[in-house]
Scaffold this motif. Sequence first.
Motif, PDB file in Angstrom:
ATOM      1  N   ALA A  39       0.866  -1.172   0.000  1.00  0.00           N
ATOM      2  CA  ALA A  39       0.000   0.000   0.000  1.00  0.00           C
ATOM      3  C   ALA A  39       0.903   1.223   0.000  1.00  0.00           C
ATOM      4  CB  ALA A  39      -0.904  -0.010   1.218  1.00  0.00           C
ATOM      5  N   GLY A  40       1.266   1.671  -1.180  1.00  0.00           N
ATOM      6  CA  GLY A  40       2.155   2.820  -1.289  1.00  0.00           C
ATOM      7  C   GLY A  40       2.914   2.825  -2.594  1.00  0.00           C
ATOM      8  N   GLY A  41       2.647   1.844  -3.427  1.00  0.00           N
ATOM      9  CA  GLY A  41       3.288   1.771  -4.735  1.00  0.00           C
ATOM     10  C   GLY A  41       4.609   1.044  -4.715  1.00  0.00           C
ATOM     11  N   LEU A  42       5.130   0.811  -5.939  1.00  0.00           N
ATOM     12  CA  LEU A  42       6.351   0.026  -6.120  1.00  0.00           C
ATOM     13  C   LEU A  42       7.158   0.601  -7.271  1.00  0.00           C
ATOM     14  CD1 LEU A  42       8.101  -2.574  -5.699  1.00  0.00           C
ATOM     15  CD2 LEU A  42       6.548  -3.704  -7.299  1.00  0.00           C
ATOM     16  N   SER A  43       8.451   0.782  -7.021  1.00  0.00           N
ATOM     17  CA  SER A  43       9.403   1.146  -8.065  1.00  0.00           C
ATOM     18  C   SER A  43      10.513   0.107  -7.992  1.00  0.00           C
ATOM     19  CB  SER A  43       9.952   2.544  -7.807  1.00  0.00           C
ATOM     20  OG  SER A  43      10.965   2.836  -8.742  1.00  0.00           O
ATOM     21  N   MET A  44      10.772  -0.578  -9.100  1.00  0.00           N
ATOM     22  CA  MET A  44      11.687  -1.714  -9.050  1.00  0.00           C
ATOM     23  C   MET A  44      12.532  -1.787 -10.304  1.00  0.00           C
ATOM     24  SD  MET A  44      10.518  -5.668  -8.529  1.00  0.00           S
ATOM     25  CE  MET A  44       9.099  -5.642  -9.584  1.00  0.00           C
ATOM     26  N   ILE A  45      13.826  -2.085 -10.115  1.00  0.00           N
ATOM     27  CA  ILE A  45      14.739  -2.343 -11.228  1.00  0.00           C
ATOM     28  C   ILE A  45      15.012  -3.840 -11.255  1.00  0.00           C
ATOM     29  CG2 ILE A  45      17.046  -1.966 -12.177  1.00  0.00           C
ATOM     30  CD1 ILE A  45      17.016   0.761 -10.718  1.00  0.00           C
ATOM     31  N   LEU A  46      14.747  -4.457 -12.403  1.00  0.00           N
ATOM     32  CA  LEU A  46      15.017  -5.882 -12.565  1.00  0.00           C
ATOM     33  C   LEU A  46      16.333  -6.057 -13.300  1.00  0.00           C
ATOM     34  CD1 LEU A  46      11.501  -7.263 -13.509  1.00  0.00           C
ATOM     35  CD2 LEU A  46      12.574  -7.090 -11.259  1.00  0.00           C
ATOM     36  N   LEU A  47      17.258  -6.761 -12.650  1.00  0.00           N
ATOM     37  CA  LEU A  47      18.532  -7.127 -13.249  1.00  0.00           C
ATOM     38  C   LEU A  47      18.314  -8.382 -14.085  1.00  0.00           C
ATOM     39  CD1 LEU A  47      20.659  -6.613 -10.013  1.00  0.00           C
ATOM     40  CD2 LEU A  47      20.377  -5.012 -11.928  1.00  0.00           C
ATOM     41  N   PRO A  48      19.305  -8.862 -14.834  1.00  0.00           N
ATOM     42  CA  PRO A  48      19.098 -10.145 -15.515  1.00  0.00           C
ATOM     43  C   PRO A  48      18.563 -11.185 -14.519  1.00  0.00           C
ATOM     44  CG  PRO A  48      21.073  -9.131 -16.332  1.00  0.00           C
ATOM     45  CD  PRO A  48      20.595  -8.274 -15.181  1.00  0.00           C
ATOM     46  N   LEU A  49      17.420 -11.749 -14.848  1.00  0.00           N
ATOM     47  CA  LEU A  49      16.655 -12.570 -13.905  1.00  0.00           C
ATOM     48  C   LEU A  49      17.135 -14.006 -13.833  1.00  0.00           C
ATOM     49  CD1 LEU A  49      13.189 -11.229 -15.040  1.00  0.00           C
ATOM     50  CD2 LEU A  49      14.359 -10.667 -12.900  1.00  0.00           C
ATOM     51  N   ASP A  50      16.944 -14.599 -12.629  1.00  0.00           N
ATOM     52  CA  ASP A  50      17.158 -16.045 -12.544  1.00  0.00           C
ATOM     53  C   ASP A  50      15.867 -16.729 -12.992  1.00  0.00           C
ATOM     54  OD1 ASP A  50      15.379 -16.551 -10.377  1.00  0.00           O
ATOM     55  OD2 ASP A  50      16.962 -16.690  -8.908  1.00  0.00           O
ATOM     56  N   GLY A  61      -1.266   1.755  -5.651  1.00  0.00           N
ATOM     57  CA  GLY A  61      -0.349   2.830  -6.004  1.00  0.00           C
ATOM     58  C   GLY A  61       0.336   2.536  -7.326  1.00  0.00           C
ATOM     59  N   MET A  62       1.122   3.471  -7.778  1.00  0.00           N
ATOM     60  CA  MET A  62       1.863   3.330  -9.035  1.00  0.00           C
ATOM     61  C   MET A  62       2.832   2.149  -8.953  1.00  0.00           C
ATOM     62  SD  MET A  62       0.914   5.877 -11.012  1.00  0.00           S
ATOM     63  CE  MET A  62       2.245   6.122 -12.146  1.00  0.00           C
ATOM     64  N   THR A  63       2.953   1.411 -10.052  1.00  0.00           N
ATOM     65  CA  THR A  63       3.911   0.314 -10.149  1.00  0.00           C
ATOM     66  C   THR A  63       4.797   0.575 -11.356  1.00  0.00           C
ATOM     67  OG1 THR A  63       2.349  -1.226  -9.132  1.00  0.00           O
ATOM     68  CG2 THR A  63       4.170  -2.180 -10.384  1.00  0.00           C
ATOM     69  N   ASP A  64       6.068   0.896 -11.085  1.00  0.00           N
ATOM     70  CA  ASP A  64       7.048   1.165 -12.142  1.00  0.00           C
ATOM     71  C   ASP A  64       8.097   0.067 -12.129  1.00  0.00           C
ATOM     72  OD1 ASP A  64       6.183   3.674 -13.264  1.00  0.00           O
ATOM     73  OD2 ASP A  64       6.791   4.602 -11.374  1.00  0.00           O
ATOM     74  N   ILE A  65       8.240  -0.628 -13.267  1.00  0.00           N
ATOM     75  CA  ILE A  65       9.216  -1.708 -13.374  1.00  0.00           C
ATOM     76  C   ILE A  65      10.195  -1.354 -14.482  1.00  0.00           C
ATOM     77  CG2 ILE A  65       9.579  -4.161 -13.825  1.00  0.00           C
ATOM     78  CD1 ILE A  65       6.719  -4.628 -12.791  1.00  0.00           C
ATOM     79  N   THR A  66      11.468  -1.310 -14.118  1.00  0.00           N
ATOM     80  CA  THR A  66      12.526  -1.011 -15.083  1.00  0.00           C
ATOM     81  C   THR A  66      13.341  -2.270 -15.314  1.00  0.00           C
ATOM     82  OG1 THR A  66      12.648   1.283 -14.356  1.00  0.00           O
ATOM     83  CG2 THR A  66      14.562   0.413 -15.546  1.00  0.00           C
ATOM     84  N   PHE A  67      13.506  -2.631 -16.584  1.00  0.00           N
ATOM     85  CA  PHE A  67      14.303  -3.795 -16.963  1.00  0.00           C
ATOM     86  C   PHE A  67      15.694  -3.307 -17.354  1.00  0.00           C
ATOM     87  CE2 PHE A  67       9.921  -4.905 -17.584  1.00  0.00           C
ATOM     88  CZ  PHE A  67       9.837  -6.203 -17.103  1.00  0.00           C
ATOM     89  N   ALA A  68      16.714  -3.758 -16.614  1.00  0.00           N
ATOM     90  CA  ALA A  68      18.091  -3.392 -16.947  1.00  0.00           C
ATOM     91  C   ALA A  68      18.460  -4.000 -18.293  1.00  0.00           C
ATOM     92  CB  ALA A  68      19.047  -3.886 -15.867  1.00  0.00           C
ATOM     93  N   ARG A  69      19.401  -3.370 -18.981  1.00  0.00           N
ATOM     94  CA  ARG A  69      19.869  -3.892 -20.264  1.00  0.00           C
ATOM     95  C   ARG A  69      20.342  -5.336 -20.085  1.00  0.00           C
ATOM     96  NH1 ARG A  69      20.469  -1.451 -24.851  1.00  0.00           N
ATOM     97  NH2 ARG A  69      20.425   0.647 -24.014  1.00  0.00           N
ATOM     98  N   GLY A  70      19.976  -6.205 -21.006  1.00  0.00           N
ATOM     99  CA  GLY A  70      20.363  -7.609 -20.933  1.00  0.00           C
ATOM    100  C   GLY A  70      19.375  -8.494 -20.187  1.00  0.00           C
ATOM    101  N   THR A  71      18.292  -7.901 -19.677  1.00  0.00           N
ATOM    102  CA  THR A  71      17.276  -8.680 -18.961  1.00  0.00           C
ATOM    103  C   THR A  71      16.306  -9.293 -19.970  1.00  0.00           C
ATOM    104  OG1 THR A  71      17.429  -7.214 -17.048  1.00  0.00           O
ATOM    105  CG2 THR A  71      15.476  -8.593 -17.204  1.00  0.00           C
TER     106      THR A  71
END
Length: 125
Positions: A39-50, A61-71
């Motif tokens: 309850a307050g939103g999410l801002s997240m950077i995803l590195l290359p995932l397992d 709340g707002m949900t911002d997902i950033t995919f790092a290069r190579g993900t």
Amino acid sequence: SSIAGGVDIAPIDGRLKLDSMAGPVKIRGVRSADISSLAGGLSMILLPLDRRGVRVSSVVGMTDITFARGTNADVRVDSVMGNTTSASPRISLGWRNGRATARVGAGGVPVTVSSVVGHVTLHGG
């Protein structure tokens, strides 16, 4: 789990588990996660995932997902009361049965986002 206030998490290599957060959550880099009841939103950077990927559910709340290069990821977003958009020309959204889907990079690793009250925005790629 069960934190009343904001959380700012530095990059980690292991699996992140968050539950019941009452405040904004900022994750600066993760490879695998299970996140619910925010309850307050999410801002997240995803590195290359397992291979376990990322699951996000029940966010107010707002949900911002950033995919790092190579993900690489296959993204599925459903049950959103708000808009789902891509802020990157490299992430193209498609729609099937009321769900937004996208392939990031070569795809393959699941990233699911569900039950969001607010906008969902995908960045990077």
